[in-house]
Design a protein around this motif. Structure first.
Motif, PDB file in Angstrom:
ATOM      1  N   ALA A 383       0.813  -1.216   0.000  1.00  6.44           N
ATOM      2  CA  ALA A 383       0.000   0.000   0.000  1.00  6.44           C
ATOM      3  C   ALA A 383       0.848   1.267   0.000  1.00  6.44           C
ATOM      4  O   ALA A 383       0.322   2.365  -0.203  1.00  6.44           O
ATOM      5  CB  ALA A 383      -0.927   0.008   1.220  1.00  6.44           C
ATOM      6  N   ILE A 384       2.153   1.140   0.225  1.00  4.92           N
ATOM      7  CA  ILE A 384       3.030   2.306   0.334  1.00  4.92           C
ATOM      8  C   ILE A 384       3.957   2.415  -0.879  1.00  4.92           C
ATOM      9  O   ILE A 384       3.950   3.407  -1.603  1.00  4.92           O
ATOM     10  CB  ILE A 384       3.870   2.242   1.627  1.00  4.92           C
ATOM     11  N   LYS A 385       4.800   1.414  -1.055  1.00  7.84           N
ATOM     12  CA  LYS A 385       5.795   1.384  -2.129  1.00  7.84           C
ATOM     13  C   LYS A 385       6.647   2.667  -2.099  1.00  7.84           C
ATOM     14  O   LYS A 385       7.290   2.942  -1.087  1.00  7.84           O
ATOM     15  CB  LYS A 385       5.124   1.160  -3.475  1.00  7.84           C
ATOM     16  N   LEU A 386       6.619   3.461  -3.164  1.00  4.72           N
ATOM     17  CA  LEU A 386       7.451   4.677  -3.218  1.00  4.72           C
ATOM     18  C   LEU A 386       6.612   5.956  -3.200  1.00  4.72           C
ATOM     19  O   LEU A 386       7.087   7.017  -3.621  1.00  4.72           O
ATOM     20  CB  LEU A 386       8.324   4.650  -4.478  1.00  4.72           C
ATOM     21  N   LYS A 387       5.407   5.891  -2.672  1.00  5.16           N
ATOM     22  CA  LYS A 387       4.525   7.056  -2.681  1.00  5.16           C
ATOM     23  C   LYS A 387       5.059   8.194  -1.815  1.00  5.16           C
ATOM     24  O   LYS A 387       4.692   9.346  -2.016  1.00  5.16           O
ATOM     25  CB  LYS A 387       3.135   6.650  -2.197  1.00  5.16           C
ATOM     26  N   PHE A 388       5.910   7.874  -0.858  1.00  6.28           N
ATOM     27  CA  PHE A 388       6.391   8.882   0.085  1.00  6.28           C
ATOM     28  C   PHE A 388       7.583   9.676  -0.441  1.00  6.28           C
ATOM     29  O   PHE A 388       7.949  10.704   0.132  1.00  6.28           O
ATOM     30  CB  PHE A 388       6.809   8.203   1.395  1.00  6.28           C
ATOM     31  N   ALA A 396      15.278  15.760   2.216  1.00  7.86           N
ATOM     32  CA  ALA A 396      16.277  14.831   1.676  1.00  7.86           C
ATOM     33  C   ALA A 396      16.257  14.925   0.152  1.00  7.86           C
ATOM     34  O   ALA A 396      15.815  13.995  -0.545  1.00  7.86           O
ATOM     35  CB  ALA A 396      15.989  13.403   2.136  1.00  7.86           C
ATOM     36  N   PRO A 397      16.743  16.042  -0.410  1.00  6.83           N
ATOM     37  CA  PRO A 397      16.644  16.258  -1.863  1.00  6.83           C
ATOM     38  C   PRO A 397      17.450  15.259  -2.683  1.00  6.83           C
ATOM     39  O   PRO A 397      17.146  15.048  -3.863  1.00  6.83           O
ATOM     40  CB  PRO A 397      17.178  17.681  -2.042  1.00  6.83           C
ATOM     41  N   ASP A 398      18.458  14.666  -2.129  1.00  5.79           N
ATOM     42  CA  ASP A 398      19.303  13.728  -2.882  1.00  5.79           C
ATOM     43  C   ASP A 398      18.654  12.359  -3.057  1.00  5.79           C
ATOM     44  O   ASP A 398      19.125  11.550  -3.865  1.00  5.79           O
ATOM     45  CB  ASP A 398      20.647  13.553  -2.177  1.00  5.79           C
ATOM     46  N   ASP A 401      13.698   8.403  -6.462  1.00  6.06           N
ATOM     47  CA  ASP A 401      13.120   7.060  -6.553  1.00  6.06           C
ATOM     48  C   ASP A 401      14.194   6.024  -6.869  1.00  6.06           C
ATOM     49  O   ASP A 401      14.198   4.919  -6.306  1.00  6.06           O
ATOM     50  CB  ASP A 401      12.032   7.027  -7.624  1.00  6.06           C
ATOM     51  N   GLU A 402      15.098   6.369  -7.776  1.00  3.91           N
ATOM     52  CA  GLU A 402      16.140   5.424  -8.160  1.00  3.91           C
ATOM     53  C   GLU A 402      17.055   5.091  -6.993  1.00  3.91           C
ATOM     54  O   GLU A 402      17.492   3.955  -6.832  1.00  3.91           O
ATOM     55  CB  GLU A 402      16.955   5.998  -9.329  1.00  3.91           C
ATOM     56  N   LYS A 403      17.335   6.088  -6.167  1.00  6.16           N
ATOM     57  CA  LYS A 403      18.209   5.839  -5.022  1.00  6.16           C
ATOM     58  C   LYS A 403      17.512   4.966  -3.986  1.00  6.16           C
ATOM     59  O   LYS A 403      18.135   4.092  -3.366  1.00  6.16           O
ATOM     60  CB  LYS A 403      18.631   7.171  -4.395  1.00  6.16           C
ATOM     61  N   PHE A 404      16.214   5.176  -3.793  1.00  6.15           N
ATOM     62  CA  PHE A 404      15.461   4.316  -2.885  1.00  6.15           C
ATOM     63  C   PHE A 404      15.421   2.880  -3.415  1.00  6.15           C
ATOM     64  O   PHE A 404      15.522   1.917  -2.639  1.00  6.15           O
ATOM     65  CB  PHE A 404      14.037   4.850  -2.696  1.00  6.15           C
ATOM     66  N   ARG A 456       8.413  -5.229 -11.349  1.00  7.94           N
ATOM     67  CA  ARG A 456       7.060  -5.776 -11.481  1.00  7.94           C
ATOM     68  C   ARG A 456       6.209  -5.414 -10.270  1.00  7.94           C
ATOM     69  O   ARG A 456       5.029  -5.067 -10.389  1.00  7.94           O
ATOM     70  CB  ARG A 456       7.125  -7.288 -11.643  1.00  7.94           C
ATOM     71  N   TYR A 457       6.814  -5.481  -9.094  1.00  5.50           N
ATOM     72  CA  TYR A 457       6.109  -5.183  -7.843  1.00  5.50           C
ATOM     73  C   TYR A 457       5.663  -3.723  -7.806  1.00  5.50           C
ATOM     74  O   TYR A 457       4.519  -3.415  -7.453  1.00  5.50           O
ATOM     75  CB  TYR A 457       7.028  -5.512  -6.671  1.00  5.50           C
ATOM     76  N   LEU A 458       6.543  -2.798  -8.186  1.00  5.04           N
ATOM     77  CA  LEU A 458       6.211  -1.376  -8.136  1.00  5.04           C
ATOM     78  C   LEU A 458       5.150  -0.999  -9.155  1.00  5.04           C
ATOM     79  O   LEU A 458       4.430  -0.011  -8.969  1.00  5.04           O
ATOM     80  CB  LEU A 458       7.478  -0.538  -8.360  1.00  5.04           C
TER      81      LEU A 458
END
Length: 526
Positions: A383-388, A396-398, A401-404, A456-458
């Motif tokens: 329910a969360i994934k990368l929405k935050f 944390a500007p650096d 999404d790719e870094k996460f 696939r998950y994202l």
């Protein structure tokens, strides 16, 4: 001289006074610096009960003997105070320093002896167990063994400098070399997120409004008025009158429950139209219109925080990965309140609360390395994934999404099967459409099974927990990083159920059977 519990005792029973008595085992005033014990006396019942002694003053120019008690040293103190005032002041300073050391190391010797004796009796262990190296190793660092255990064997321990107990955490000198260190691993130590949020609503808020004389005055006035009403609720006759007037009993704050003040305030506001009649009935001061206005603004300000705390204390479907979204949600809602500026008393305080939130949870908002487990847990929640991620652009500007994703893959790849076939994943249209490498050469991209599974998950629109069954590596990562609970309230409730199960007729349950009954009771199975 009788010494109890071998290496652990610092208390002495005086049937006689030995020349070799350890001064450290005597009261400070009788350790030889101020008074020196000459002999034991037992002429009276008081002296027998208090281990009477006769001691010579070490400061008087001529020998002056004083009789008193080892347990009650008032006679010696009186002499020192009246005849040697400078030495008496020095004694008070030294006594205060000794008391601070005693408080630092916690348990008094008498209490410790009693607990060790109870342990020996209850476990039917031989007295020689107190001399066993493993038993000694439990106590040689003055109560820091548990923190040190997490430091040595845990994943990682982070604690503030003011929580360190001296230098014992860094020292192994007192641990017997014969004690073998087991090959174990403890989970990471986390502070209770719910407790920290509660501190934001209490300690931080009160510190903030101290800078605003008007808001502080209103807050104190509202608290006095509401407390007067709540005090009446605890009286039987008043409680009946309240129920007859309102139809319900009023909620009152409980010091052991988070959000109890907020819930009590909200209950009062629900009865706002009857508050004047209620105050008249209870014979307490009424809330003025400005005080009611402040109370409404306070509850509106605290609503995001209170809702988050209620959410964190949920019994079911609450995972560690939800903590980051909750923090961000509270911040976003407060920023919207600040932008709208609809408050009369608390407009400036909203921005202060945002700053206090970011300051208290700075490591999370800046994606500190020691808090990255929380982000891995969040990404693994469907329910969360990368929405935050976009909400952290300010602090944390650096962190893109790719870094996460890169951070998450470092953990997920440990659970990925390198021999698994990825052909079906490569042909998946969702994955095909997801990857966009621009002008990057194909040889430089290593599409590992874990990377493909994450893609696939994202892109999967299914946000239920069941969807993790389709992603084995993500599922294993979810189980590992979502194990910590977000509130100690869940554990505290189990203690309450344990008290219900452990009745007079349930004293002979085995540990395993007792635990099963408690869990069954907690889950409403019986």
């Amino acid at each position: 001289m009788i010494t109890s519990f071998s290496n652990f005792s610092t208390s002495t029973t005086f049937s006689s006074v030995d020349d070799g008595a350890d001064d450290a085992q005597l009261p400070l005033i009788l350790n030889g610096k101020y008074f020196k014990i000459l002999k034991a006396v037992s002429d009276t019942i008081y002296q027998k009960a208090g281990h009477g002694v006769e001691a010579a003053c070490q400061i008087c120019p001529t020998q002056k003997n004083i009789r008193g008690s080892v347990k009650r040293t008032s006679n010696f103190l009186s002499h020192l105070k009246e005849m040697h005032r400078p030495e008496y002041e020095e004694f008070l300073v030294e006594k205060d320093q000794k008391s601070k050391r005693a408080r630092k190391y916690g348990l008094r010797q008498a209490d410790f002896d009693e607990k060790v004796l109870k342990f020996v009796v209850d476990t039917s262990s031989p007295l020689s167990i107190v001399d066993h190296p493993s038993f000694i190793a439990l106590f040689n660092d003055n109560g820091c063994s548990f923190v040190k255990a997490f430091k040595d064997f845990g994943v990682e321990v982070n604690y503030d400098a003011d929580e360190k107990d001296g230098e014992d955490l860094e020292s192994n000198e007192d641990i017997p070399q014969s004690v073998e260190v087991p090959d174990i691993s403890l989970t990471k130590k986390y502070r209770c997120p719910s407790h920290n949020l509660n501190l934001l609503a209490t300690t931080d808020y009160l510190n903030i409004i101290k800078s605003d004389a008007i808001a502080n005055e209103k807050h104190q006035s509202v608290m006095r008025r509401c407390s007067a009403v709540w005090n009446k609720c605890n009286r039987l006759k008043s409680a009946e009158s309240i129920k007859n007037l309102l139809g319900v009993t009023l909620k009152t704050p409980c010091p052991t429950r988070w959000n109890s003040h907020y819930d009590a305030f909200m209950h009062l506001l629900k009865c706002k139209n009857q508050l004047d009649d209620l105050c008249m009935l209870l014979e307490v001061a009424k809330l003025s219109s400005s005080e009611l206005q402040y109370l409404e603004e306070y509850c509106e300000l605290m609503e995001p925080l209170a809702t988050g705390l209620h959410f964190l204390q949920s019994d079911k479907s609450m995972f560690f990965g939800y903590f980051i979204p909750i923090l961000i949600t509270i911040k976003v809602k407060w920023q919207r309140m600040d932008a709208m500026g609809n408050f009369q008393f608390l407009n400036e305080r909203v921005r202060d609360m945002v700053n206090a939130l970011v300051r208290r949870f700075q490591d999370f908002f800046e994606v500190s390395p020691k808090c990255q487990d929380a982000f891995v847990a969040a990404i693994s929640c469907p329910a969360i994934k990368l929405k935050f991620s976009s909400a952290l652009s300010e602090t944390a500007p650096d962190w893109t999404d790719e870094k996460f994703k890169e951070m998450f893959l470092k953990h997920a790849e440990k659970f990925s099967d390198p021999t698994s076939s990825t052909s079906s994943a490569r042909n998946d249209p969702q994955v095909f459409n997801y990857f966009d490498y621009g002008e990057t050469e194909e040889e430089s991209i290593e599409a590992t099974p874990a990377c493909i599974e994450l893609s696939r998950y994202l892109n999967d629109g299914d946000e239920t927990i069941e969807c993790l069954n389709r992603y084995p590596a993500i599922k294993s990562t979810f189980f590992k990083f979502n194990t910590p609970i977000l509130s100690s309230a869940l554990v505290e409730r189990l203690f309450g159920y344990a008290g219900l199960v452990n009745g007079k007729r349930s004293q002979n349950f085995s540990d395993g059977h007792f635990e099963k009954l408690v869990l069954l009771k907690a889950n409403n199975i019986f």
